[in-house]
Design an enzyme around this catalytic site. Structure first.
Site, short mmCIF file in Angstrom:
data_model
loop_
_atom_site.label_atom_id
_atom_site.label_comp_id
_atom_site.label_asym_id
_atom_site.label_seq_id
_atom_site.Cartn_x
_atom_site.Cartn_y
_atom_site.Cartn_z
N GLU A 1 0.82 -1.21 0.00
CA GLU A 1 0.00 0.00 0.00
C GLU A 1 0.86 1.26 0.00
O GLU A 1 0.50 2.25 -0.61
CB GLU A 1 -0.97 0.01 1.19
CG GLU A 1 -2.14 -0.96 1.03
CD GLU A 1 -3.00 -0.69 -0.21
OE1 GLU A 1 -3.07 0.45 -0.67
OE2 GLU A 1 -3.59 -1.66 -0.73
N TYR B 1 -6.62 6.97 3.29
CA TYR B 1 -6.81 5.86 2.35
C TYR B 1 -5.95 4.65 2.73
O TYR B 1 -6.44 3.52 2.82
CB TYR B 1 -6.47 6.29 0.91
CG TYR B 1 -6.43 5.09 0.01
CD1 TYR B 1 -7.62 4.50 -0.42
CD2 TYR B 1 -5.23 4.45 -0.31
CE1 TYR B 1 -7.62 3.35 -1.18
CE2 TYR B 1 -5.21 3.30 -1.06
CZ TYR B 1 -6.41 2.75 -1.49
OH TYR B 1 -6.40 1.59 -2.22
N ASP C 1 -10.13 5.03 -3.16
CA ASP C 1 -9.10 5.53 -4.08
C ASP C 1 -9.76 5.95 -5.39
O ASP C 1 -10.99 5.96 -5.50
CB ASP C 1 -8.03 4.44 -4.32
CG ASP C 1 -8.56 3.26 -5.10
OD1 ASP C 1 -9.79 3.19 -5.34
OD2 ASP C 1 -7.75 2.39 -5.49
N CYS D 1 -14.64 -1.31 -14.63
CA CYS D 1 -15.14 0.07 -14.67
C CYS D 1 -13.95 0.99 -14.95
O CYS D 1 -13.57 1.83 -14.14
CB CYS D 1 -15.82 0.41 -13.34
SG CYS D 1 -16.82 1.91 -13.45
N CYS E 1 -19.11 -2.57 -19.33
CA CYS E 1 -20.35 -2.65 -18.54
C CYS E 1 -21.08 -3.99 -18.70
O CYS E 1 -21.69 -4.47 -17.75
CB CYS E 1 -21.28 -1.51 -18.91
SG CYS E 1 -20.54 0.10 -18.57
N CYS F 1 -20.06 -6.35 -16.13
CA CYS F 1 -20.00 -5.81 -14.77
C CYS F 1 -21.08 -6.42 -13.87
O CYS F 1 -22.26 -6.47 -14.25
CB CYS F 1 -20.16 -4.30 -14.83
SG CYS F 1 -20.14 -3.54 -13.19
N CYS G 1 -26.60 -0.02 -11.91
CA CYS G 1 -25.74 1.14 -12.20
C CYS G 1 -26.53 2.21 -12.95
O CYS G 1 -26.99 2.00 -14.07
CB CYS G 1 -24.53 0.70 -13.02
SG CYS G 1 -23.50 2.09 -13.48
#
Ligand code: SF4
Length: 344
Positions: free
Chosen positions: A33, A114, A132, A184, A191, A194, A200
């Protein structure tokens, strides 16, 4: 949960990520991270693998020398991360336990909202969603959030603040991260593949290109300076930059201060006035987060050595040189390089 189901079948294989059925390694999660701040997954993979090969445990990294860490960090940029990483692992090694709450993790140097949320959720299943850029984009489209990017995070937080509860918070967070990276995507979201497509709003209203609402980026300012390459018998003069500030603690050739205007001759550093310099015609351009830097490069050959840190040109890989300094050193004309090594 659509995201978890999708994640179980489609998750990316990443060197810091626990395999199915294995518990996450908090040291791996933490290290990755920190490296991933401002850097892509593709770039971080190699660095991460080198680090854990050299320092397999948090304790070993805590006992390492900072200069050694900076050498391994070369090219990854944002070197304050490496210095903070070293300070933080020392704190954790002394505590002999890994902090698991975001509020505690945020007390470590270099760990913001974050990163604390990412470590807490991924390593300890703490119920929090790290927000993020990828996750912001997914939520901006999912709920057609009209706020432009600087304000978007707060609005996304309202949606995510109750998510991640009920177990598997780490997988949920990683599922959203992977969804943002693989499906995405900023351009051409996939899509039809997804797991969120039925709910959505942006997709169902045919407005995926309208979200997230973008802000107009102000142009980055420019700064200028002169970099001096001083050579003596196949060696180059380097100096350590001050430990605080940009590229802190890294090595580099001497330079003038980097300022907003093109330099006047009287701004040149003292030793320039007493040496003969060859000016390299091409300027070095390097972009930092907040500005573009333009460096004029001057090369001088010294007949006699002067005080300072002289490093063999053949041994530069052992020195923590940031990318901008590598670009500068590459500018030494071949002819000068040949002459310089002949004297050697
Ligand atoms: S349906 Fe399309 S726009 Fe909506 S979350 Fe999925 S990939 Fe993103």
């Amino acid at each position: 949960m659509n995201v978890l189901k999708w994640y179980d079948q489609n998750q990316r294989t990443l060197p810091w990520r626990a395999k199915k059925g294995e518990a996450p390694n908090p040291y791996y999660v933490y290290l990755s991270e920190i490296m991933l701040q401002q850097t892509t997954v593709a770039t971080v993979k190699d660095y991460f693998e080198r680090f854990i090969k050299k320092w397999p445990t948090l304790k070993e990294l805590a006992e390492a020398n900072l200069d050694e860490i900076l050498v391994e960090w070369q090219g990854l940029g944002y070197y304050s991360r490496a210095r903070n990483l070293h300070k933080a692992v020392k704190v954790l090694a002394e505590l002999s336990l890994f902090l698991s709450m975001p509020t505690d993790l945020k007390k470590l140097p270099g760990v913001g909202d974050y990163t604390a949320a990412a470590i807490a959720s991924i390593a300890f299943d703490y119920p929090v969603v790290p927000i993020d850029g990828n996750i912001m984009r997914v939520f901006a489209r999912l709920f057609a959030i009209p706020s432009p990017v600087p304000l978007l995070k707060q609005d996304v937080y309202k949606y995510t603040s109750r998510m991640g509860e009920g177990g598997r918070s780490g997988d949920f967070a990683q599922g959203l991260m992977d969804l943002g990276a693989m499906i995405c995507r900023p351009l051409n979201p996939r899509c039809t593949e997804c797991p969120l497509k039925t709910t959505c709003r942006a997709y169902n209203e045919g407005k995926t290109t309208e979200f997230p609402v973008s802000k107009i980026k102000p142009e980055k300012p420019k700064r200028y300076g002169v970099a001096y390459i001083l050579l003596h018998k196949g060696k180059i003069l380097l100096e350590k930059r001050p430990s605080k500030g940009l590229l802190g603690g890294m090595m580099g050739v001497p330079t003038t201060p980097w300022q907003d205007e093109v330099l006047n001759p009287e701004d040149l550093v003292m030793f320039e006035k007493s040496s003969e310099w060859h000016k390299v015609s091409k300027q070095v351009k390097h972009t930092f987060t907040h500005f573009h830097l333009y460096l004029t490069v001057k090369v001088g050959i010294r007949q006699e050595i002067c005080d300072g840190c002289w490093v063999s040109l053949d041994n530069l890989q052992s020195v923590a040189l940031p990318t901008v300094m590598k670009k500068v050193i590459k500018q030494i004309p071949h002819e000068i390089l040949r002459n310089c090594s002949k004297i050697n």
